[in-house]
Scaffold this motif. Structure first.
Motif, PDB file in Angstrom:
ATOM      1  N   THR A   1       6.483  20.008  43.081  1.00 25.76           N
ATOM      2  CA  THR A   1       6.070  21.283  42.497  1.00 25.76           C
ATOM      3  C   THR A   1       4.694  21.658  43.041  1.00 25.76           C
ATOM      4  OG1 THR A   1       7.286  20.749  40.476  1.00 25.76           O
ATOM      5  CG2 THR A   1       5.682  22.549  40.359  1.00 25.76           C
ATOM      6  N   SER A   2       4.667  22.571  43.998  1.00 28.64           N
ATOM      7  CA  SER A   2       3.414  22.912  44.683  1.00 28.64           C
ATOM      8  C   SER A   2       2.539  23.854  43.872  1.00 28.64           C
ATOM      9  CB  SER A   2       3.712  23.558  46.033  1.00 28.64           C
ATOM     10  OG  SER A   2       4.284  24.850  45.849  1.00 28.64           O
ATOM     11  N   GLY A   3       3.151  24.625  42.965  1.00 23.34           N
ATOM     12  CA  GLY A   3       2.388  25.623  42.233  1.00 23.34           C
ATOM     13  C   GLY A   3       2.156  26.898  43.008  1.00 23.34           C
ATOM     14  N   MET A   4       2.707  27.008  44.213  1.00 20.10           N
ATOM     15  CA  MET A   4       2.537  28.214  45.022  1.00 20.10           C
ATOM     16  C   MET A   4       3.521  29.296  44.583  1.00 20.10           C
ATOM     17  SD  MET A   4       0.138  27.786  47.325  1.00 20.10           S
ATOM     18  CE  MET A   4       0.551  29.048  48.525  1.00 20.10           C
ATOM     19  N   PRO A   5       3.094  30.562  44.568  1.00 17.00           N
ATOM     20  CA  PRO A   5       4.033  31.644  44.243  1.00 17.00           C
ATOM     21  C   PRO A   5       5.083  31.793  45.330  1.00 17.00           C
ATOM     22  CG  PRO A   5       1.925  32.532  45.002  1.00 17.00           C
ATOM     23  CD  PRO A   5       1.724  31.060  44.843  1.00 17.00           C
ATOM     24  N   LEU A   6       6.239  32.353  44.975  1.00 18.50           N
ATOM     25  CA  LEU A   6       7.308  32.520  45.951  1.00 18.50           C
ATOM     26  C   LEU A   6       6.903  33.452  47.080  1.00 18.50           C
ATOM     27  CD1 LEU A   6      10.458  32.748  43.644  1.00 18.50           C
ATOM     28  CD2 LEU A   6       9.746  30.825  45.098  1.00 18.50           C
ATOM     29  N   ARG A   7       6.143  34.474  46.741  1.00 20.60           N
ATOM     30  CA  ARG A   7       5.652  35.398  47.767  1.00 20.60           C
ATOM     31  C   ARG A   7       4.130  35.353  47.739  1.00 20.60           C
ATOM     32  NH1 ARG A   7       9.538  40.792  47.709  1.00 20.60           N
ATOM     33  NH2 ARG A   7      11.523  39.673  47.934  1.00 20.60           N
ATOM     34  N   SER A   8       3.603  34.465  48.531  1.00 26.12           N
ATOM     35  CA  SER A   8       2.174  34.142  48.396  1.00 26.12           C
ATOM     36  C   SER A   8       1.259  35.144  49.070  1.00 26.12           C
ATOM     37  CB  SER A   8       1.911  32.750  48.965  1.00 26.12           C
ATOM     38  OG  SER A   8       2.358  32.652  50.294  1.00 26.12           O
ATOM     39  N   ARG A   9       1.710  35.885  50.055  1.00 25.90           N
ATOM     40  CA  ARG A   9       0.774  36.678  50.840  1.00 25.90           C
ATOM     41  C   ARG A   9       0.341  37.976  50.150  1.00 25.90           C
ATOM     42  NH1 ARG A   9       0.238  36.107  57.188  1.00 25.90           N
ATOM     43  NH2 ARG A   9      -0.191  33.875  57.183  1.00 25.90           N
ATOM     44  N   THR A  10       0.628  38.099  48.866  1.00 27.51           N
ATOM     45  CA  THR A  10       0.051  39.205  48.111  1.00 27.51           C
ATOM     46  C   THR A  10      -1.478  39.124  48.088  1.00 27.51           C
ATOM     47  OG1 THR A  10       0.309  37.923  46.088  1.00 27.51           O
ATOM     48  CG2 THR A  10       2.068  39.490  46.634  1.00 27.51           C
ATOM     49  N   TRP A  11      -2.060  37.980  48.448  1.00 31.99           N
ATOM     50  CA  TRP A  11      -3.518  37.847  48.444  1.00 31.99           C
ATOM     51  C   TRP A  11      -4.186  38.726  49.499  1.00 31.99           C
ATOM     52  CZ3 TRP A  11      -1.514  32.476  49.175  1.00 31.99           C
ATOM     53  CH2 TRP A  11      -1.199  32.193  50.520  1.00 31.99           C
TER      54      TRP A  11
END
Length: 433
Positions: free
Chosen positions: A419-429
């Motif tokens: 469980t990485s804790g990363m969002p499924l679509r991370s590049r919203t940053w």
């Protein structure tokens, strides 16, 4: 007898085996070469002695730092021309040895020796790093190397970097944005990639003058430990923290990353620091940071990268940069960095190249230095100011021509559960705040 500029032009064309696309302005006031081209100004024949003793980059750099060489005209155009004439023509020992077997080349060298005159060679400029033979990247040697580059004076860096006091690649929303806007966007981008939230602990490795630590604490409510090996940076950063009223949230230490023992941290930022680690120590560096993170914690590693070589064993550091700018600094291809982070236990989740952004950043720094030249030369000395102008302008061209790059690598200490804790679509940053 031809004047000095005409003799130099002729000898240079013999040595290079190509027409000289630059003008030459010599110490006797003579000028030769294309009238509309930038001029290489040879103020003193000592510059020729330096080139004879150290042909190529280091000889040119020593003459530049000593003020014996200069450029009249656009600096970037001149450096582009010099790059094509010298750096990209091959100047290793084998090439030089082959050339010396040619009668025309030997005759040109003899002519240059006569024009340079005695004695040979001059002492290197005092700005050159003085280093005894020793093992690289010990705690002691790293402190010396960092001090050489960063303890030049905070007032000098304020001229170059501007109010943001961030000494790493900015993140430009548009080419005509201000440097301060672009640096703020870079700090915010790092914070978003790390997923910072109030109450978390952030370790900022190589914290510089405290910009990331202050931004993360003020805008994201985290508790920050910033570490640097520079006493001057630490003093400046502590004052900024106090001025912002953040002394209860931010601690600035003069400390080696190898000596940090108060983990775990929720996140680690390493922005423009890993270039100082060294290839032989990089895996240990990555493992040290991995140990300092809690399971699920994130690392944002922002690092300059060189292009891979066909023969990696033949790679050598840049002589000018190593002698005058970043002693003992080493660049690795981004693929090597990713591999070593993975070997240390990280899961690499995102790699973003921001190469063009660094070219824009460096050109703004050069413009700042040129605008404040008199004060900068007074603060750091003319030689040191010349070092910074040359290295930043040459680096801007290197980024523009894709000779070097810069990447943000986001890695996670993924627990055994996966469980990485990363969002499924991370590049919203990447959206601007």
């Amino acid at each position: 007898m031809p004047d000095a500029a005409s003799r130099l032009t002729g000898l240079a064309e013999q040595l290079l085996g190509a027409p000289l696309p630059m003008r030459i302005r010599a110490w006797d006031g003579s000028v030769a070469g294309p009238p509309d081209a930038p001029a290489l100004v040879v103020r003193d024949r000592r510059a020729l002695r330096r080139l004879l003793f150290k042909p190529g980059e280091l000889g040119l750099a020593r003459a530049w730092v000593a003020g014996e060489l200069d450029v009249d005209g656009d600096l970037y155009t001149a450096l582009d021309l010099l790059t094509g004439l010298v750096w990209e023509r091959g100047e290793d020992a084998r090439t030089l040895a082959q050339a010396l077997r040619e009668p025309e080349f030997r005759a040109a060298v003899r002519g240059l020796v006569r024009l340079a005159g005695p004695p040979l060679p001059p002492a290197p400029p005092r700005e050159e790093a003085r280093r005894p033979r020793r093992r690289l990247h010990t705690r002691h040697s790293d402190r010396r190397a960092i001090s050489h580059h960063y303890d030049v004076g905070n007032d000098f860096y304020e001229i170059v970097l501007g109010p943001s006091m961030v000494y790493s690649c900015a993140y430009w929303p548009a080419p005509d944005s201000t440097l301060e806007e672009a640096q703020r966007d870079k700090l915010e981008l790092v914070c978003r990639k790390l997923g910072l939230s109030p109450g978390q602990r952030l370790l900022d490795v190589g914290c510089g003058w405290g910009s990331m630590a202050v931004h993360a604490a003020r805008e994201h409510g985290v508790d920050v430990v910033g570490i640097t090996l520079s006493q001057e940076q630490a003093a400046y950063a502590r004052k900024r923290v106090a001025d912002e009223g953040l002394t209860d949230r931010v601690e600035i230490r003069v400390q080696d990353y190898r000596d940090v023992r108060d983990g775990p941290y929720d996140a680690i930022s390493s922005i423009g620091m890993a270039e100082h680690v060294g290839a032989d120590r990089y895996l240990d560096y990555a493992r040290d940071l991995h140990l300092l993170l809690r399971p699920g914690g994130r690392l944002l590693n922002h690092q300059i990268a060189r292009r891979p070589q066909r023969d990696e064993s033949a790679y050598d550091v840049n002589a000018f940069i190593d002698a005058y700018v970043f002693p003992d600094g080493e660049l690795q291809p981004v693929g090597t960095t990713v591999t070593l982070l993975e070997r240390a236990g990280f899961e690499v989740r995102d790699v973003e190249s921001i190469r063009e952004h660094y070219a824009l950043t460096l050109r703004r720094w050069v413009a700042n230095l040129e605008a404040g030249w008199g004060r900068a030369a007074q603060l750091a000395g003319p030689g040191r100011a010349r070092v910074w102008r040359l290295y930043m302008a040459a680096s801007a061209l290197a980024f523009e021509r894709n000779r070097i790059g810069v990447n943000q690598v986001l890695a996670v200490k993924t627990p055994e559960s996966g469980t990485s804790g990363m969002p499924l679509r991370s590049r919203t940053w990447n959206r601007r705040p």
